[in-house]
Write a protein that holds these residues in place. Structure first.
Motif, PDB file in Angstrom:
ATOM      1  N   ASP A 107     -35.571 -10.179 134.372  1.00  0.00           N
ATOM      2  CA  ASP A 107     -36.940 -11.020 134.015  1.00  0.00           C
ATOM      3  C   ASP A 107     -36.670 -11.719 132.842  1.00  0.00           C
ATOM      4  O   ASP A 107     -37.561 -11.634 131.941  1.00  0.00           O
ATOM      5  N   LYS A 108     -35.442 -12.285 132.556  1.00  0.00           N
ATOM      6  CA  LYS A 108     -35.357 -13.264 131.447  1.00  0.00           C
ATOM      7  C   LYS A 108     -36.062 -14.648 131.720  1.00  0.00           C
ATOM      8  O   LYS A 108     -36.311 -14.867 132.749  1.00  0.00           O
ATOM      9  N   THR A 109     -36.519 -15.420 130.536  1.00  0.00           N
ATOM     10  CA  THR A 109     -36.694 -16.817 130.749  1.00  0.00           C
ATOM     11  C   THR A 109     -35.353 -17.712 130.443  1.00  0.00           C
ATOM     12  O   THR A 109     -34.884 -17.519 129.510  1.00  0.00           O
ATOM     13  N   ILE A 110     -35.282 -18.631 131.286  1.00  0.00           N
ATOM     14  CA  ILE A 110     -34.068 -19.340 131.325  1.00  0.00           C
ATOM     15  C   ILE A 110     -34.441 -20.900 131.212  1.00  0.00           C
ATOM     16  O   ILE A 110     -35.383 -21.540 132.043  1.00  0.00           O
ATOM     17  N   ILE A 111     -33.936 -21.616 130.464  1.00  0.00           N
ATOM     18  CA  ILE A 111     -34.303 -22.981 130.303  1.00  0.00           C
ATOM     19  C   ILE A 111     -32.342 -23.745 130.501  1.00  0.00           C
ATOM     20  O   ILE A 111     -31.625 -23.200 129.746  1.00  0.00           O
ATOM     21  N   PHE A 112     -32.294 -24.310 131.548  1.00  0.00           N
ATOM     22  CA  PHE A 112     -30.849 -24.526 132.162  1.00  0.00           C
ATOM     23  C   PHE A 112     -30.832 -26.085 132.325  1.00  0.00           C
ATOM     24  O   PHE A 112     -31.743 -26.949 132.973  1.00  0.00           O
ATOM     25  N   ILE A 113     -29.721 -26.668 131.664  1.00  0.00           N
ATOM     26  CA  ILE A 113     -29.146 -28.185 131.751  1.00  0.00           C
ATOM     27  C   ILE A 113     -28.352 -28.385 132.717  1.00  0.00           C
ATOM     28  O   ILE A 113     -27.348 -27.578 132.806  1.00  0.00           O
ATOM     29  N   THR A 114     -28.545 -29.300 133.702  1.00  0.00           N
ATOM     30  CA  THR A 114     -27.561 -29.562 134.636  1.00  0.00           C
ATOM     31  C   THR A 114     -27.642 -30.892 135.093  1.00  0.00           C
ATOM     32  O   THR A 114     -28.449 -31.666 135.133  1.00  0.00           O
ATOM     33  N   HIS A 115     -26.445 -31.598 135.713  1.00  0.00           N
ATOM     34  CA  HIS A 115     -26.363 -32.769 136.030  1.00  0.00           C
ATOM     35  C   HIS A 115     -26.352 -33.014 137.554  1.00  0.00           C
ATOM     36  O   HIS A 115     -26.352 -33.973 138.213  1.00  0.00           O
ATOM     37  N   ASP A 116     -26.317 -31.419 138.163  1.00  0.00           N
ATOM     38  CA  ASP A 116     -26.050 -31.104 139.638  1.00  0.00           C
ATOM     39  C   ASP A 116     -27.319 -31.202 140.153  1.00  0.00           C
ATOM     40  O   ASP A 116     -28.364 -30.159 140.098  1.00  0.00           O
ATOM     41  N   LEU A 117     -28.062 -32.144 140.924  1.00  0.00           N
ATOM     42  CA  LEU A 117     -29.602 -31.904 141.300  1.00  0.00           C
ATOM     43  C   LEU A 117     -29.763 -30.845 142.572  1.00  0.00           C
ATOM     44  O   LEU A 117     -30.545 -30.361 142.492  1.00  0.00           O
ATOM     45  N   GLU A 118     -28.499 -30.648 143.193  1.00  0.00           N
ATOM     46  CA  GLU A 118     -28.628 -29.599 144.088  1.00  0.00           C
ATOM     47  C   GLU A 118     -28.739 -28.365 143.573  1.00  0.00           C
ATOM     48  O   GLU A 118     -29.657 -27.385 143.851  1.00  0.00           O
ATOM     49  N   GLU A 119     -27.946 -27.976 142.367  1.00  0.00           N
ATOM     50  CA  GLU A 119     -28.009 -26.659 141.636  1.00  0.00           C
ATOM     51  C   GLU A 119     -29.407 -26.526 140.852  1.00  0.00           C
ATOM     52  O   GLU A 119     -29.829 -25.606 140.980  1.00  0.00           O
ATOM     53  N   ALA A 120     -30.092 -27.707 140.458  1.00  0.00           N
ATOM     54  CA  ALA A 120     -31.314 -27.646 139.967  1.00  0.00           C
ATOM     55  C   ALA A 120     -32.360 -27.283 140.967  1.00  0.00           C
ATOM     56  O   ALA A 120     -33.192 -26.125 140.557  1.00  0.00           O
ATOM     57  N   CYS A 121     -32.402 -27.677 142.035  1.00  0.00           N
ATOM     58  CA  CYS A 121     -33.225 -27.450 143.254  1.00  0.00           C
ATOM     59  C   CYS A 121     -33.070 -25.923 143.691  1.00  0.00           C
ATOM     60  O   CYS A 121     -34.021 -25.285 143.848  1.00  0.00           O
ATOM     61  N   TYR A 122     -32.027 -25.493 143.650  1.00  0.00           N
ATOM     62  CA  TYR A 122     -31.489 -24.014 144.315  1.00  0.00           C
ATOM     63  C   TYR A 122     -32.056 -22.951 143.230  1.00  0.00           C
ATOM     64  O   TYR A 122     -32.356 -22.060 143.533  1.00  0.00           O
ATOM     65  N   LEU A 123     -31.650 -23.482 141.808  1.00  0.00           N
ATOM     66  CA  LEU A 123     -32.138 -22.186 140.989  1.00  0.00           C
ATOM     67  C   LEU A 123     -33.315 -22.144 140.226  1.00  0.00           C
ATOM     68  O   LEU A 123     -33.810 -21.122 139.946  1.00  0.00           O
ATOM     69  N   SER A 124     -34.060 -23.359 140.377  1.00  0.00           N
ATOM     70  CA  SER A 124     -35.385 -23.461 139.372  1.00  0.00           C
ATOM     71  C   SER A 124     -36.675 -22.989 140.024  1.00  0.00           C
ATOM     72  O   SER A 124     -36.598 -23.250 141.209  1.00  0.00           O
ATOM     73  N   ASP A 125     -37.429 -22.754 139.079  1.00  0.00           N
ATOM     74  CA  ASP A 125     -38.891 -22.609 139.503  1.00  0.00           C
ATOM     75  C   ASP A 125     -39.450 -24.153 139.346  1.00  0.00           C
ATOM     76  O   ASP A 125     -40.291 -24.538 140.201  1.00  0.00           O
ATOM     77  N   TYR A 130     -31.511 -17.911 148.568  1.00  0.00           N
ATOM     78  CA  TYR A 130     -30.233 -17.097 149.071  1.00  0.00           C
ATOM     79  C   TYR A 130     -29.286 -18.743 149.350  1.00  0.00           C
ATOM     80  O   TYR A 130     -29.813 -19.647 149.452  1.00  0.00           O
ATOM     81  N   GLN A 131     -28.074 -18.628 149.504  1.00  0.00           N
ATOM     82  CA  GLN A 131     -27.261 -19.807 149.501  1.00  0.00           C
ATOM     83  C   GLN A 131     -27.553 -20.485 151.055  1.00  0.00           C
ATOM     84  O   GLN A 131     -27.240 -21.812 150.899  1.00  0.00           O
ATOM     85  N   GLU A 132     -27.853 -20.062 151.873  1.00  0.00           N
ATOM     86  CA  GLU A 132     -28.441 -20.714 153.130  1.00  0.00           C
ATOM     87  C   GLU A 132     -29.497 -21.855 152.869  1.00  0.00           C
ATOM     88  O   GLU A 132     -29.644 -22.934 153.464  1.00  0.00           O
ATOM     89  N   MET A 133     -30.273 -21.646 151.624  1.00  0.00           N
ATOM     90  CA  MET A 133     -31.227 -22.542 151.279  1.00  0.00           C
ATOM     91  C   MET A 133     -30.695 -23.841 150.836  1.00  0.00           C
ATOM     92  O   MET A 133     -31.554 -24.887 151.084  1.00  0.00           O
ATOM     93  N   LEU A 134     -29.623 -23.574 150.364  1.00  0.00           N
ATOM     94  CA  LEU A 134     -28.682 -25.169 149.787  1.00  0.00           C
ATOM     95  C   LEU A 134     -28.741 -26.061 151.059  1.00  0.00           C
ATOM     96  O   LEU A 134     -28.567 -27.491 150.751  1.00  0.00           O
ATOM     97  N   HIS A 135     -28.983 -25.740 152.344  1.00  0.00           N
ATOM     98  CA  HIS A 135     -28.817 -26.501 153.510  1.00  0.00           C
ATOM     99  C   HIS A 135     -30.164 -26.812 154.315  1.00  0.00           C
ATOM    100  O   HIS A 135     -30.376 -27.154 155.227  1.00  0.00           O
ATOM    101  N   SER A 136     -31.127 -26.364 153.494  1.00  0.00           N
ATOM    102  CA  SER A 136     -32.500 -26.309 154.208  1.00  0.00           C
ATOM    103  C   SER A 136     -33.135 -27.849 153.939  1.00  0.00           C
ATOM    104  O   SER A 136     -32.912 -28.606 153.035  1.00  0.00           O
ATOM    105  N   GLN A 137     -33.759 -27.936 154.955  1.00  0.00           N
ATOM    106  CA  GLN A 137     -34.651 -29.348 154.730  1.00  0.00           C
ATOM    107  C   GLN A 137     -35.441 -29.445 153.718  1.00  0.00           C
ATOM    108  O   GLN A 137     -35.621 -30.763 152.862  1.00  0.00           O
ATOM    109  N   ILE A 138     -36.026 -28.488 153.062  1.00  0.00           N
ATOM    110  CA  ILE A 138     -36.971 -28.851 151.748  1.00  0.00           C
ATOM    111  C   ILE A 138     -35.786 -28.986 150.635  1.00  0.00           C
ATOM    112  O   ILE A 138     -36.381 -29.988 149.758  1.00  0.00           O
TER     113      ILE A 138
END
Length: 240
Positions: free
Chosen positions: A179-197, A220-228
């Motif tokens: 339950d940590k608070t994380i601020i995360f920099i990325t240039h990878d948009l897929e990564e940002a979508c997958y990890l973030s609130d 879950y990694q399956e979400m990487l291929h989700s339409q959303i």
């Protein structure tokens, strides 16, 4: 509210225009927030301002309603900065050596190494580890500073795609457990979508645009291929 940046402005020495201009940003306890945007829009500068490595020209930065000072948050820069002459175990113990209030025994450190799959490498040196392993050690060292807020500056940027996905899953499992608070920099948009609130887009005109990620937790990694996720990634790509 865990973290507040209120009307924060910062200009690099010998530059005329600010890289950060009247930034207002809030981050809640336990939230995972990603910063995205073109190079030069101030992402890493924001993290350095939060850590206290840089001082804002104007505005305030507060943690739990108190001004942030150096050492209040955990910070992992782009490079792992492991000490090559220290073993992996000794590298993750360094926070406890510097800050005596951190109560971390070698037994505790070994327990964490086991948890992240590095039990057999405690006496290895950084040059004997793969890139993904080094990043785990660097994150573990940041995590064991016992700070509630962790700032991660492109921690997976130099990894291959397979290792990156493994590291993303690993990071999510640790974050959800602690339950940590994380601020995360990325240039990878897929990564940002997958990890973030939430995703904060820093624009060229020094304004920001916030996007809430509509994916449920846990991820879950399956979400990487989700339409959303695919649609959200396309939307962010257009905005950048």
């Amino acid at each position: 509210m865990t973290l507040l940046l209120k009307n924060v402005t910062y200009t690099f020495p010998k530059k005329e225009s600010p890289v950060i201009d009247k930034l207002y940003l809030t981050v809640q306890q336990g939230e995972f927030v990603s910063l995205i945007g073109k190079s030069g829009t101030g992402k890493s500068t924001i993290l350095k301002l939060i850590t206290g490595l840089l001082t804002a020209d104007e505005g305030e930065i507060s943690l739990y309603k108190k001004p942030v000072t150096l050492g209040d948050v955990g910070y992992m820069p782009q490079k792992d900065l492991l000490f090559p002459w220290r073993t992996i175990l000794d590298n993750i113990m360094i926070g406890a050596e510097i800050q005596k209030e951190i109560k971390l025994s070698k037994e505790d450190a070994r327990s964490w190494l086991k948890k992240v799959g590095l039990k057999d490498y405690e006496q290895a040196y950084p040059n004997q580890l793969s890139g993904g392993m080094r990043q785990r050690v660097a994150f573990l060292r940041t995590l064991l500073t016992e700070k509630d807020v962790l700032l991660l500056d492109e921690p997976f940027g130099a990894l291959d795609s397979i290792t990156k996905k493994e590291m993303q899953a690993w990071l999510l499992s640790i974050w959800q457990e602690l339950d940590k608070t994380i601020i995360f920099i990325t240039h990878d948009l897929e990564e940002a979508c997958y990890l973030s609130d939430r995703i904060i887009l820093l624009k060229d005109d020094r304004t920001i645009e916030e996007t809430t990620v509509p994916l449920p937790r846990p991820r879950y990694q399956e979400m990487l291929h989700s339409q959303i996720l695919l649609e959200l990634r396309k939307e962010l790509e257009k905005k950048i």
